[in-house]
Design a protein around this motif. Structure first.
Motif, PDB file in Angstrom:
ATOM      1  N   UNK A 153      11.105  -3.263   0.401  1.00  0.00           N
ATOM      2  CA  UNK A 153       9.933  -2.483   0.826  1.00  0.00           C
ATOM      3  C   UNK A 153       9.655  -1.317  -0.102  1.00  0.00           C
ATOM      4  N   UNK A 154      10.683  -0.892  -0.850  1.00  0.00           N
ATOM      5  CA  UNK A 154      10.552   0.300  -1.689  1.00  0.00           C
ATOM      6  C   UNK A 154      10.712   0.040  -3.183  1.00  0.00           C
ATOM      7  N   UNK A 155      10.760  -1.226  -3.602  1.00  0.00           N
ATOM      8  CA  UNK A 155      10.873  -1.535  -5.031  1.00  0.00           C
ATOM      9  C   UNK A 155      10.121  -2.823  -5.351  1.00  0.00           C
ATOM     10  N   UNK A 156       9.267  -2.727  -6.378  1.00  0.00           N
ATOM     11  CA  UNK A 156       8.537  -3.887  -6.871  1.00  0.00           C
ATOM     12  C   UNK A 156       8.640  -3.941  -8.386  1.00  0.00           C
ATOM     13  N   UNK A 157       8.451  -5.132  -8.934  1.00  0.00           N
ATOM     14  CA  UNK A 157       8.492  -5.325 -10.386  1.00  0.00           C
ATOM     15  C   UNK A 157       7.286  -6.170 -10.781  1.00  0.00           C
ATOM     16  N   UNK A 158       6.520  -5.663 -11.750  1.00  0.00           N
ATOM     17  CA  UNK A 158       5.469  -6.448 -12.390  1.00  0.00           C
ATOM     18  C   UNK A 158       5.996  -6.886 -13.747  1.00  0.00           C
ATOM     19  N   UNK A 159       5.906  -8.179 -14.025  1.00  0.00           N
ATOM     20  CA  UNK A 159       6.277  -8.728 -15.332  1.00  0.00           C
ATOM     21  C   UNK A 159       5.051  -9.441 -15.889  1.00  0.00           C
ATOM     22  N   UNK A 160       4.840  -9.335 -17.193  1.00  0.00           N
ATOM     23  CA  UNK A 160       3.726 -10.036 -17.825  1.00  0.00           C
ATOM     24  C   UNK A 160       4.218 -10.700 -19.100  1.00  0.00           C
ATOM     25  N   UNK A 161       3.692 -11.887 -19.333  1.00  0.00           N
ATOM     26  CA  UNK A 161       4.105 -12.702 -20.474  1.00  0.00           C
ATOM     27  C   UNK A 161       2.877 -13.117 -21.260  1.00  0.00           C
ATOM     28  N   UNK A 201       5.816 -18.748 -24.072  1.00  0.00           N
ATOM     29  CA  UNK A 201       5.487 -17.412 -23.594  1.00  0.00           C
ATOM     30  C   UNK A 201       6.592 -16.429 -23.970  1.00  0.00           C
ATOM     31  N   UNK A 202       6.187 -15.178 -24.190  1.00  0.00           N
ATOM     32  CA  UNK A 202       7.148 -14.114 -24.486  1.00  0.00           C
ATOM     33  C   UNK A 202       6.839 -12.922 -23.593  1.00  0.00           C
ATOM     34  N   UNK A 203       7.891 -12.223 -23.186  1.00  0.00           N
ATOM     35  CA  UNK A 203       7.711 -11.057 -22.320  1.00  0.00           C
ATOM     36  C   UNK A 203       6.915  -9.992 -23.058  1.00  0.00           C
ATOM     37  N   UNK A 204       5.888  -9.459 -22.366  1.00  0.00           N
ATOM     38  CA  UNK A 204       5.044  -8.418 -22.940  1.00  0.00           C
ATOM     39  C   UNK A 204       5.185  -7.094 -22.189  1.00  0.00           C
ATOM     40  N   UNK A 205       5.346  -7.169 -20.868  1.00  0.00           N
ATOM     41  CA  UNK A 205       5.425  -5.963 -20.045  1.00  0.00           C
ATOM     42  C   UNK A 205       6.449  -6.136 -18.931  1.00  0.00           C
ATOM     43  N   UNK A 206       7.084  -5.037 -18.588  1.00  0.00           N
ATOM     44  CA  UNK A 206       7.938  -4.989 -17.403  1.00  0.00           C
ATOM     45  C   UNK A 206       7.761  -3.603 -16.792  1.00  0.00           C
ATOM     46  N   UNK A 207       7.263  -3.574 -15.572  1.00  0.00           N
ATOM     47  CA  UNK A 207       7.074  -2.314 -14.867  1.00  0.00           C
ATOM     48  C   UNK A 207       7.885  -2.372 -13.580  1.00  0.00           C
ATOM     49  N   UNK A 208       8.842  -1.473 -13.472  1.00  0.00           N
ATOM     50  CA  UNK A 208       9.677  -1.368 -12.270  1.00  0.00           C
ATOM     51  C   UNK A 208       9.230  -0.127 -11.521  1.00  0.00           C
ATOM     52  N   UNK A 209       8.811  -0.309 -10.276  1.00  0.00           N
ATOM     53  CA  UNK A 209       8.266   0.787  -9.486  1.00  0.00           C
ATOM     54  C   UNK A 209       9.056   0.981  -8.196  1.00  0.00           C
ATOM     55  N   UNK A 210       9.213   2.247  -7.819  1.00  0.00           N
ATOM     56  CA  UNK A 210       9.856   2.633  -6.571  1.00  0.00           C
ATOM     57  C   UNK A 210       8.842   3.401  -5.730  1.00  0.00           C
ATOM     58  N   UNK A 211       8.816   3.093  -4.451  1.00  0.00           N
ATOM     59  CA  UNK A 211       7.853   3.733  -3.549  1.00  0.00           C
ATOM     60  C   UNK A 211       8.152   5.227  -3.424  1.00  0.00           C
ATOM     61  N   UNK A 246       0.841  -1.192   0.000  1.00  0.00           N
ATOM     62  CA  UNK A 246       0.000   0.000   0.000  1.00  0.00           C
ATOM     63  C   UNK A 246       0.883   1.251   0.000  1.00  0.00           C
ATOM     64  N   UNK A 247       0.602   2.157  -0.936  1.00  0.00           N
ATOM     65  CA  UNK A 247       1.352   3.404  -1.028  1.00  0.00           C
ATOM     66  C   UNK A 247       1.355   3.947  -2.441  1.00  0.00           C
ATOM     67  N   UNK A 248       2.147   4.968  -2.661  1.00  0.00           N
ATOM     68  CA  UNK A 248       2.299   5.603  -3.974  1.00  0.00           C
ATOM     69  C   UNK A 248       3.619   5.151  -4.580  1.00  0.00           C
ATOM     70  N   UNK A 249       3.598   4.922  -5.896  1.00  0.00           N
ATOM     71  CA  UNK A 249       4.752   4.363  -6.600  1.00  0.00           C
ATOM     72  C   UNK A 249       4.973   5.106  -7.908  1.00  0.00           C
ATOM     73  N   UNK A 250       6.234   5.175  -8.344  1.00  0.00           N
ATOM     74  CA  UNK A 250       6.583   5.722  -9.663  1.00  0.00           C
ATOM     75  C   UNK A 250       7.651   4.845 -10.278  1.00  0.00           C
ATOM     76  N   UNK A 251       7.666   4.811 -11.607  1.00  0.00           N
ATOM     77  CA  UNK A 251       8.689   4.018 -12.278  1.00  0.00           C
ATOM     78  C   UNK A 251       8.565   4.081 -13.776  1.00  0.00           C
ATOM     79  N   UNK A 252       8.964   2.970 -14.404  1.00  0.00           N
ATOM     80  CA  UNK A 252       9.004   2.875 -15.854  1.00  0.00           C
ATOM     81  C   UNK A 252       8.367   1.565 -16.302  1.00  0.00           C
ATOM     82  N   UNK A 253       7.591   1.648 -17.383  1.00  0.00           N
ATOM     83  CA  UNK A 253       7.005   0.457 -17.998  1.00  0.00           C
ATOM     84  C   UNK A 253       7.585   0.272 -19.393  1.00  0.00           C
ATOM     85  N   UNK A 254       7.926  -0.964 -19.685  1.00  0.00           N
ATOM     86  CA  UNK A 254       8.396  -1.335 -21.019  1.00  0.00           C
ATOM     87  C   UNK A 254       7.397  -2.314 -21.626  1.00  0.00           C
TER      88      UNK A 254
END
Length: 166
Positions: A138-146, A154-164, A22-30
């Motif tokens: 606690x301050x970095x998460x990664x969402x990956x989607x295939x 399966x092939x990588x479709x998305x990668x979102x790296x977020x920092x709190x 729970x919180x606010x996050x910013x990062x980059x999506x590929x």
């Protein structure tokens, strides 16, 4: 008095893990549409909030794809009776007017869940969509989607790296 399974999970189990997001996050999506061909890299902002005393969390994000804005929402939870992570996902690009349901297992630092999607224009077979959440700290998460095309690897479709942020 003994704790309920939910209370125990919230204290030191899967619900504690999702509550910690729970919180606010910013990062980059590929984004990739084809194997190893990066189509886009865009800034992303996300807000993760508690729903129903952290039985679920809402992951709301805003980004863009090829300079066109997009937004999405995942309702993420952990199903105690079946010991599975679950989500419902909608967004303004990938899902169109559909809602994807997915379920899967815990991993060492998050989860890996599998859903499917389709469109009669593409035939009767459904495409698979596997989503991973990796909690790096606690301050970095990664969402990956295939994306999983019928009959293909399966092939990588998305990668979102977020920092709190908060």
């Amino acid at each position: 008095m003994a704790k309920s399974k939910f209370e125990q999970s919230l204290e030191d189990g899967a619900h504690q893990q999702i509550k910690s997001l729970v919180g606010s996050w910013k990062g980059t999506s590929k984004t990739w549409f084809e194997k190893d061909v990066l189509v886009d890299e865009s800034p992303t902002e996300a807000e993760i909030s508690s729903i129903l005393d952290c039985r679920f969390i809402s992951y709301d994000y805003r980004s863009s794809l090829e300079r066109k804005p997009l937004a999405g929402k995942m309702i993420i939870g952990f199903d105690i009776p079946y010991q599975k992570f679950t989500f419902s996902w909608i967004d303004s690009f990938h899902m169109g007017t559909q809602i994807m349901q997915a379920t899967g297992d815990a991993t060492e630092n998050g989860f890996s869940i599998l859903g499917s999607w389709g469109n009669p224009e593409y035939g009767d077979q459904l495409f698979g969509w596997r989503t991973e959440l990796q909690i790096i700290s606690n301050d970095e998460i990664v969402f990956l989607a295939y994306n999983i095309m019928p009959g293909e690897e399966e092939t990588k479709a998305l990668e979102t790296i977020l920092t709190r942020v908060i």
